[in-house]
Design a protein around this motif. Structure first.
Motif, mmCIF file in Angstrom:
data_model
loop_
_atom_site.group_PDB
_atom_site.id
_atom_site.type_symbol
_atom_site.label_atom_id
_atom_site.label_comp_id
_atom_site.label_asym_id
_atom_site.label_seq_id
_atom_site.Cartn_x
_atom_site.Cartn_y
_atom_site.Cartn_z
ATOM 1 N N GLY A 1 -46.377 -28.570 2.022
ATOM 2 C CA GLY A 1 -45.535 -27.403 2.077
ATOM 3 C C GLY A 1 -44.201 -27.623 2.748
ATOM 4 O O GLY A 1 -43.371 -26.716 2.782
ATOM 5 N N PHE A 2 -43.966 -28.796 3.296
ATOM 6 C CA PHE A 2 -42.692 -29.061 3.956
ATOM 7 C C PHE A 2 -41.589 -29.235 2.922
ATOM 8 O O PHE A 2 -41.723 -30.004 1.980
ATOM 9 N N ARG A 3 -40.489 -28.519 3.109
ATOM 10 C CA ARG A 3 -39.317 -28.769 2.297
ATOM 11 C C ARG A 3 -38.655 -30.030 2.828
ATOM 12 O O ARG A 3 -38.802 -30.350 4.005
ATOM 13 N N GLY A 4 -37.955 -30.740 1.962
ATOM 14 C CA GLY A 4 -37.396 -31.989 2.437
ATOM 15 C C GLY A 4 -36.203 -32.487 1.663
ATOM 16 O O GLY A 4 -35.926 -32.036 0.555
ATOM 17 N N VAL A 5 -35.538 -33.454 2.296
ATOM 18 C CA VAL A 5 -34.365 -34.112 1.727
ATOM 19 C C VAL A 5 -34.658 -35.603 1.613
ATOM 20 O O VAL A 5 -35.001 -36.246 2.604
ATOM 21 N N MET A 6 -34.539 -36.118 0.417
ATOM 22 C CA MET A 6 -34.610 -37.556 0.180
ATOM 23 C C MET A 6 -33.166 -38.002 -0.028
ATOM 24 O O MET A 6 -32.503 -37.542 -0.962
ATOM 25 N N VAL A 7 -32.675 -38.832 0.855
ATOM 26 C CA VAL A 7 -31.263 -39.219 0.809
ATOM 27 C C VAL A 7 -30.983 -40.169 -0.349
ATOM 28 O O VAL A 7 -31.898 -40.745 -0.929
ATOM 29 N N GLY A 8 -29.711 -40.332 -0.669
ATOM 30 C CA GLY A 8 -29.296 -41.117 -1.826
ATOM 31 C C GLY A 8 -29.737 -42.567 -1.817
ATOM 32 O O GLY A 8 -29.842 -43.186 -2.865
ATOM 33 N N ASN A 9 -30.012 -43.113 -0.650
ATOM 34 C CA ASN A 9 -30.477 -44.498 -0.559
ATOM 35 C C ASN A 9 -32.001 -44.584 -0.435
ATOM 36 O O ASN A 9 -32.525 -45.617 -0.042
ATOM 37 N N ALA A 10 -32.716 -43.510 -0.816
ATOM 38 C CA ALA A 10 -34.180 -43.491 -0.705
ATOM 39 C C ALA A 10 -34.818 -44.547 -1.605
ATOM 40 O O ALA A 10 -34.350 -44.814 -2.719
ATOM 41 N N LYS A 11 -35.889 -45.122 -1.118
ATOM 42 C CA LYS A 11 -36.641 -46.139 -1.854
ATOM 43 C C LYS A 11 -37.554 -45.485 -2.895
ATOM 44 O O LYS A 11 -37.935 -44.321 -2.778
ATOM 45 N N ALA A 12 -37.936 -46.257 -3.892
ATOM 46 C CA ALA A 12 -38.768 -45.764 -4.997
ATOM 47 C C ALA A 12 -40.089 -45.176 -4.519
ATOM 48 O O ALA A 12 -40.568 -44.189 -5.079
ATOM 49 N N GLU A 13 -40.690 -45.759 -3.480
ATOM 50 C CA GLU A 13 -41.990 -45.258 -3.022
ATOM 51 C C GLU A 13 -41.891 -43.844 -2.448
ATOM 52 O O GLU A 13 -42.848 -43.080 -2.505
ATOM 53 N N LEU A 14 -40.740 -43.469 -1.923
ATOM 54 C CA LEU A 14 -40.548 -42.096 -1.456
ATOM 55 C C LEU A 14 -40.222 -41.184 -2.630
ATOM 56 O O LEU A 14 -40.788 -40.100 -2.765
#
Length: 93
Positions: free
Chosen positions: A49-62
């Motif tokens: 249920g947590f909202r979140g931000v995956m930044v532009g340099n995020a890895k594929a596993e995230l």
């Protein structure tokens, strides 16, 4: 190569859950997580249920665990990506 070794019930997601419910009680709608790699996955999954931000340099596993109804994938990298994501989620002007 980086290796994280943690007890099975430990991790950032479990820690955030504890902090949110015990130390600083708040609701899910006032909680946002941000990350860029595999060691952040538990924050995006824990409690589902947590909202979140995956930044532009995020890895594929995230990126593989992204839920479009809860998570924003920013174009900007690093801290600028967090700012972009917070704006998209309505936490910053």
């Amino acid at each position: 190569v980086f290796i994280d070794i943690l007890p099975i019930r430990a991790g950032k997601g479990a820690a955030l859950h504890f902090i949110r419910e015990t130390l600083f009680p708040t609701t899910l709608d006032r909680t946002v997580v941000a990350g860029d790699s595999g060691n952040d996955v538990s924050m995006f999954l824990f409690g589902s249920g947590f909202r979140g931000v995956m930044v532009g340099n995020a890895k594929a596993e995230l990126l593989a665990v992204q839920n479009p109804s809860l998570h924003v994938v920013a174009q900007a990298r690093f801290a600028a990506g967090v700012t972009e994501g917070l704006q998209a989620l309505g936490f910053a002007a």
